[in-house]
Design a protein around this motif. Structure first.
Motif, PDB file in Angstrom:
ATOM      1  N   THR A  83      -2.158  10.429 -10.487  1.00 41.05           N
ATOM      2  CA  THR A  83      -0.834  10.788  -9.971  1.00 41.05           C
ATOM      3  C   THR A  83      -0.642  10.351  -8.527  1.00 41.05           C
ATOM      4  N   VAL A  84       0.527   9.800  -8.236  1.00 40.08           N
ATOM      5  CA  VAL A  84       0.965   9.550  -6.867  1.00 40.08           C
ATOM      6  C   VAL A  84       1.759  10.771  -6.428  1.00 40.08           C
ATOM      7  N   LEU A 117      -3.000   8.686  -5.015  1.00 37.06           N
ATOM      8  CA  LEU A 117      -2.416   8.148  -3.791  1.00 37.06           C
ATOM      9  C   LEU A 117      -1.457   9.183  -3.223  1.00 37.06           C
ATOM     10  N   THR A 118      -1.536   9.411  -1.925  1.00 33.41           N
ATOM     11  CA  THR A 118      -0.626  10.315  -1.234  1.00 33.41           C
ATOM     12  C   THR A 118       0.306   9.497  -0.356  1.00 33.41           C
ATOM     13  N   THR A 165      -2.326  10.003   3.728  1.00 37.11           N
ATOM     14  CA  THR A 165      -1.596   8.757   3.485  1.00 37.11           C
ATOM     15  C   THR A 165      -2.368   7.598   4.111  1.00 37.11           C
ATOM     16  N   VAL A 201       6.668   5.310   0.660  1.00 37.66           N
ATOM     17  CA  VAL A 201       6.799   4.800  -0.696  1.00 37.66           C
ATOM     18  C   VAL A 201       7.267   3.344  -0.679  1.00 37.66           C
ATOM     19  N   GLU A 226      -4.453   1.634  -5.828  1.00 37.08           N
ATOM     20  CA  GLU A 226      -4.258   3.017  -6.271  1.00 37.08           C
ATOM     21  C   GLU A 226      -2.908   3.209  -6.952  1.00 37.08           C
ATOM     22  N   LEU A 227      -1.900   2.504  -6.454  1.00 33.16           N
ATOM     23  CA  LEU A 227      -0.574   2.590  -7.061  1.00 33.16           C
ATOM     24  C   LEU A 227      -0.564   1.878  -8.406  1.00 33.16           C
ATOM     25  N   ALA A 248      -2.035   4.070 -11.135  1.00 31.16           N
ATOM     26  CA  ALA A 248      -1.462   5.402 -11.385  1.00 31.16           C
ATOM     27  C   ALA A 248      -0.568   5.417 -12.618  1.00 31.16           C
ATOM     28  N   VAL A 258       4.004  10.340 -11.078  1.00 33.67           N
ATOM     29  CA  VAL A 258       4.438  10.640  -9.713  1.00 33.67           C
ATOM     30  C   VAL A 258       4.938  12.075  -9.685  1.00 33.67           C
ATOM     31  N   LEU A 288       9.752   5.126  -6.729  1.00 36.44           N
ATOM     32  CA  LEU A 288       8.574   4.761  -7.511  1.00 36.44           C
ATOM     33  C   LEU A 288       8.908   4.591  -8.988  1.00 36.44           C
TER      34      LEU A 288
END
Length: 359
Positions: A19-20, A31-32, A41, A54, A64-65, A68, A71, A87
């Motif tokens: 999850t983002v 990912l944060t 981040t 974002v 990481e994105l 994923a 979100v 996203l």
């Protein structure tokens, strides 16, 4: 990048590694993308707003994105919503990036430059989000009064707004019935702010803007000319006043250094020693998202503190505006003389700075 799916925050906790998380913190998230202090981040993706992070991530496409699947966010506000929506609609988000950045800044910091050709469009979008949120759900910070958790209740807002935002982004006129009342109220207030009735003084050495204007105004008008400073002292006719730390000192700003918030106890005591109106001065704690210093009457709840100044009572003081301005400026000049502005303050560093200047 594979298409992502929105997950309510409670569900996202069970899928954190895929999850983002936007404008929030979720332990073990893939990912944060958040401007909160201490949020993990990635340095290359840090931005003034979470939506800005974002948009940086969409351009950089970190691994990481790409890996994923989901979100999430633990609350609903303009900045976080724009980030989540972007996203889920990356092509549209990159196409409208300048506009979305304005929307996020306006939503979180209540700042807008009316010379920007996209400013009017951004205001309509924010007013549409605000109006529909209040009409269909509940006002910001209103979940506890309904005995609900924000991280759970806000999922209903995302479910409603996410499939509808693209149409309003492309054609704001489709949402005119919703956004027009607040939009017209803000534009009327902007005209007052830009008129001879309003005077602005900036104290750049302490990051303060003093606004002297006849009546309390909506934040979207009041804070626009204060961009680049982090404190606002509003002086209204009838010796009515409010001082506020802006949200820019609650988050990590990437674009410029800031000064730490300082407890206002000593200033409150000094003002109360002068005040003879029958009301007492009080200030919110420095970890509040937008701490106010004001004369107290009926105690304001979080919803009222977040609402516009023209939607809450502001009491008349016995102190003249000149005396109050001098007291506020003097308080901060004395204490900030020993503190250098910088980026990325931790709350521990903020408290340490406060301890040093109070010695």
């Amino acid at each position: 990048m594979a298409p992502l799916q929105f997950l309510p925050f409670a569900e996202a906790r069970r899928h954190a590694a895929e999850t983002v998380v936007v404008d929030s913190i979720l332990p073990r998230a893939a990912l944060t993308l958040a401007h909160w202090r201490a949020a993990p981040t990635p340095a290359a993706l840090q931005d003034d707003t979470s939506a800005g992070s974002v948009l940086r991530a969409l351009a950089a496409a970190p691994a990481e994105l790409a890996a994923a699947q989901y979100v999430t966010a633990n609350h609903f506000d303009v900045d976080g919503f724009v980030g989540v929506w972007a996203l889920l609609h990356p092509a549209l988000a990159r196409q409208h990036e300048p506009l979305l950045r304005l929307v996020a800044v306006l939503g979180d910091f209540r700042e807008i430059d009316w010379q920007d050709p996209l400013a009017d469009h951004a205001m309509k979008l924010v007013c549409w989000l605000n109006a529909e949120e209040k009409a269909r759900f509940y006002e910001p910070f209103g979940a506890p009064a309904r005995r609900r958790r924000e991280d759970e209740a806000s999922a209903e807002k995302f479910d409603w707004f996410l499939p509808r935002f693209a149409a309003i982004l492309a054609n704001p006129e489709a949402g005119r019935a919703a956004w027009q009342p607040e939009y017209e109220r803000v534009r009327a207030a902007v005209a007052v702010m830009q008129s001879p009735a309003t005077a602005l003084r900036r104290y750049s050495d302490i990051g303060l803007t003093v606004v002297r204007t006849p009546e309390p105004l909506p934040y979207y008008a009041l804070f626009g000319p204060t961009a680049g400073t982090d404190m606002v002292l509003s002086l209204y006719d009838g010796q009515r006043y409010e001082f506020e730390y802006k949200y820019t000192t609650w988050v990590d700003l990437e674009s410029r250094p800031t000064r730490p918030r300082l407890p206002l106890d000593a200033l409150v005591a000094a003002l109360n020693a002068q005040e003879t109106s029958g009301h007492a001065w009080a200030a919110d704690g420095i970890t509040d998202t937008g701490p106010l210093l004001r004369l107290t009457g009926r105690r304001l709840n979080k919803v009222q503190r977040y609402a516009d100044p023209d939607q809450r009572p502001i009491y008349a003081s016995s102190i003249s505006p000149e005396e109050l301005e001098q007291a506020v400026v003097g308080f901060f000049r004395q204490r900030y003389a020993r503190i250098e502005p910088r980026r990325y303050w931790t709350w521990e560093a903020v408290r340490a700075a406060a301890a040093v200047v109070s010695e």
